[in-house]
Scaffold this motif. Structure first.
Motif: not given
Length: 108
Positions: A14-26, A28-32, A70-76
């Motif tokens: 896998n690859i872990t990507v640190t987001l530039s800002r926390p986002s809600v995924l499933n 849950v607010r996450q930063d990765k 929808g979570d992917i679409e809401r990412l910056s």
């Protein structure tokens, strides 16, 4: 081995990507976000169930990260670009060749 960005961690599965800002995924607010290694089956499923290339990619990334489309679409845009780069790193160390391979698999 090619150099990776400080916001990307590449493992064998896998690859872990640190987001530039926390986002809600499933819910849950996450930063990765973690993306598993894609398979040919993943690519085929993405091309069968959606209308256009952009939607195919969103569907594929949602499947690989186990998130709702929808979570992917809401990412910056910045974070979406990070997910794209992570995907291309997983399929091939050479980003340009990987982009061409995905385009061909999506019927480009």
């Amino acid at each position: 081995m090619s150099k990776t960005s400080n916001w990307m961690s590449i493992g064998p599965e896998n690859i872990t990507v640190t987001l530039s800002r926390p986002s809600v995924l499933n819910g849950v607010r996450q930063d990765k976000i973690v993306m598993r290694v894609p398979t040919m089956s993943d690519l085929r499923a993405a091309t069968k169930h959606v209308k256009d290339k952009e939607e195919q990619e969103i569907y594929l990334f949602a499947s690989l990260t186990e998130c709702a489309p929808g979570d992917i679409e809401r990412l910056s845009i910045r974070d979406y670009n990070r997910i794209q780069e992570g995907f291309f790193r997983h399929v091939n160390e050479d980003h340009a060749d990987a982009a061409q391979a995905v385009g061909k698999a999506a019927g480009d």
